[in-house]
Design a protein around this motif. Structure first.
Motif, PDB file in Angstrom:
ATOM      1  N   GLN A 168     -17.458  -1.237   2.377  1.00  0.00           N
ATOM      2  CA  GLN A 168     -16.481  -1.825   1.814  1.00  0.00           C
ATOM      3  C   GLN A 168     -15.706  -2.556   2.804  1.00  0.00           C
ATOM      4  N   PHE A 169     -15.169  -3.828   2.521  1.00  0.00           N
ATOM      5  CA  PHE A 169     -14.497  -4.624   3.355  1.00  0.00           C
ATOM      6  C   PHE A 169     -13.294  -5.309   2.707  1.00  0.00           C
ATOM      7  N   GLU A 170     -12.190  -5.322   3.240  1.00  0.00           N
ATOM      8  CA  GLU A 170     -10.848  -5.835   2.494  1.00  0.00           C
ATOM      9  C   GLU A 170      -9.991  -6.000   3.760  1.00  0.00           C
ATOM     10  N   SER A 171      -9.010  -7.195   3.354  1.00  0.00           N
ATOM     11  CA  SER A 171      -7.924  -7.588   4.128  1.00  0.00           C
ATOM     12  C   SER A 171      -7.130  -6.726   4.485  1.00  0.00           C
ATOM     13  N   PRO A 172      -6.435  -6.409   5.717  1.00  0.00           N
ATOM     14  CA  PRO A 172      -5.371  -5.613   5.868  1.00  0.00           C
ATOM     15  C   PRO A 172      -4.036  -5.883   5.244  1.00  0.00           C
ATOM     16  N   ASP A 173      -3.206  -5.083   4.767  1.00  0.00           N
ATOM     17  CA  ASP A 173      -1.853  -5.262   4.294  1.00  0.00           C
ATOM     18  C   ASP A 173      -1.000  -5.436   5.339  1.00  0.00           C
ATOM     19  N   GLN A 174      -0.549  -6.869   5.553  1.00  0.00           N
ATOM     20  CA  GLN A 174       0.326  -6.944   6.810  1.00  0.00           C
ATOM     21  C   GLN A 174       1.570  -6.986   6.565  1.00  0.00           C
ATOM     22  N   ASP A 175       2.046  -6.584   5.182  1.00  0.00           N
ATOM     23  CA  ASP A 175       3.555  -6.025   5.124  1.00  0.00           C
ATOM     24  C   ASP A 175       3.710  -4.518   5.417  1.00  0.00           C
ATOM     25  N   LYS A 176       2.710  -3.817   4.743  1.00  0.00           N
ATOM     26  CA  LYS A 176       2.845  -2.564   5.286  1.00  0.00           C
ATOM     27  C   LYS A 176       2.477  -2.099   6.712  1.00  0.00           C
ATOM     28  N   PHE A 177       1.730  -3.106   7.589  1.00  0.00           N
ATOM     29  CA  PHE A 177       1.203  -2.799   8.726  1.00  0.00           C
ATOM     30  C   PHE A 177       1.621  -3.856   9.390  1.00  0.00           C
ATOM     31  N   PRO A 178       2.847  -4.190  10.055  1.00  0.00           N
ATOM     32  CA  PRO A 178       3.340  -5.712  10.717  1.00  0.00           C
ATOM     33  C   PRO A 178       2.606  -5.610  12.003  1.00  0.00           C
ATOM     34  N   SER A 179       1.787  -4.442  12.603  1.00  0.00           N
ATOM     35  CA  SER A 179       1.416  -4.376  13.859  1.00  0.00           C
ATOM     36  C   SER A 179       0.568  -5.558  14.236  1.00  0.00           C
ATOM     37  N   LEU A 180      -0.213  -6.285  13.306  1.00  0.00           N
ATOM     38  CA  LEU A 180      -1.350  -7.113  13.516  1.00  0.00           C
ATOM     39  C   LEU A 180      -0.421  -8.492  13.859  1.00  0.00           C
TER      40      LEU A 180
END
Ligand code: MG
Length: 360
Positions: A268-280
């Motif tokens: 499986q591949f998906e985009s990270p949730d940038q709101d939940k994880f602002p680290s990126l």
């Protein structure tokens, strides 16, 4: 790995931070010429030459009898030994990503002069290093860094406030130390790896894509200009990247478990949730600022994770601490070790002050 190849790999020196019992039992087994305890000042009784502290690490990392330095120190504390090994022209099998994150600019400026080489041990970077063999540098379009997504990939944002230390330490696919396990849960680890990849492979930040891949089978990928995407796959097993770094450019036999291609296997591949994880986003902010901003990013996270593990702050506060430090620290050119150490120290102070104020 060393046990499997006793004729070729001779352990010259071993180091720990403070785990003297582990150092002694491993010294008995592998009979090194030198042992080092970097986190203590003295007091070990042994027949083997014993060195201490940061100086001890630098001494073994630059020793003339050493060919390969495996740097697996945890955190910023690993930078000076990487620099010492670089000055001495060693092969550095780098598991200490913080060396590249905080000292990437400096290491790249030293590489012309000192003839050292860095072979990544971080599994994602080892994967990219291997995939890059499929083409030349100008043929590279993007690097695709995979992430398991950590244990909270599917947790609703509303539940983030209640995440406990115990939950954060239960990683779905890799068994690692506490600091990196928490970093995997916040995706700060992926932020650090993004910065590591920029300096290690000399690409622009926007040439690196982060993809969530929960199975941890594809360890990372390289996309070339013709659209071909080359992936490196295996069952998660750190012996593979370690062995690859030690024997590169050769590959050696490894008794790793087969991928289950005889059973239905889904990747499986998906985009990270940038709101939940602002680290990126914060890692990209640090990269854009350059200089000692990546060192500040790293220092803030080290202080925040330590405070979280001591239950002084909440899981979500880790993001707040890093964000605060990135907006408050004074940026310096990162072309010498003193300014990097200074930036690390100042950022830790800003982070600690913020955490102390939060507690009141
Ligand atoms: Mg990794």
């Amino acid at each position: 790995v060393a046990e499997r190849f006793p004729e070729e790999l001779n352990i010259f020196a071993l180091s720990v931070n403070t785990d003297i019992a582990a150092l002694k039992s491993q010294a008995e087994k592998y009979k090194p010429s030198i042992i080092c305890a970097s986190g203590v000042a003295g007091g070990i009784t042994s027949d083997i030459e014993t060195v201490y502290g940061q100086e001890g690490l630098e001494y073994i990392a630059s020793h003339p009898d050493v060919d390969i330095v495996v740097n697996a120190v945890s955190g910023f504390a690993g930078l000076r030994s990487t620099i010492a090994a670089a000055h001495a022209g060693k092969r550095i099998a780098l598991a200490n990503k913080e060396s590249m994150v905080t000292g990437g600019e400096l290491l790249n400026s030293l590489s012309q002069k000192h003839g050292f080489e860095i072979i990544p041990v971080d599994s994602e970077h080892s994967a990219i290093f291997q995939c890059l063999k499929s083409g030349s540098k100008p043929e590279v379009r993007n690097l695709i860094l995979t992430s398991s997504g950590g244990p909270f990939r599917n947790l609703p944002p509303a539940k983030f406030a209640g995440i406990t230390v115990e939950q954060a330490l239960a990683h779905p696919t890799w068994n690692m130390g506490k600091k990196i396990t928490v970093d995997s849960a916040t995706l700060m680890n992926k932020g650090l790896e993004l910065i590591e990849a920029v300096y290690m492979f000399g690409v622009k930040p926007d040439q690196i894509e982060i993809v969530i891949h929960p199975q941890s089978i594809v360890h990372s990928m390289v996309e070339f200009v013709d659209g071909s995407v080359i992936a490196q796959m295996s069952k998660p097993d750190m012996r593979l990247p370690i062995q690859y770094a030690l024997f590169y450019p050769e590959r050696r036999d490894l008794d790793i478990a087969d991928l289950p291609f005889d059973n239905p296997v889904s990747l499986q591949f998906e985009s990270p949730d940038q709101d939940k994880f602002p680290s990126l986003r914060m890692a990209r902010q640090a990269l854009a600022a350059g200089g000692t901003a990546p060192a500040a990013f790293n220092a803030a996270d080290e202080v925040a994770v330590a405070a979280f593990l001591e239950k002084r702050i909440k899981f979500v506060d880790i993001f707040a601490v890093v964000d605060h430090v990135l907006n408050k620290f004074a940026n310096l050119p990162a072309d010498n070790i003193e300014s990097i150490v200074e930036a690390d120290k100042n950022s830790r102070a800003i982070a600690s002050e913020f955490i102390a104020a939060k507690g009141n």
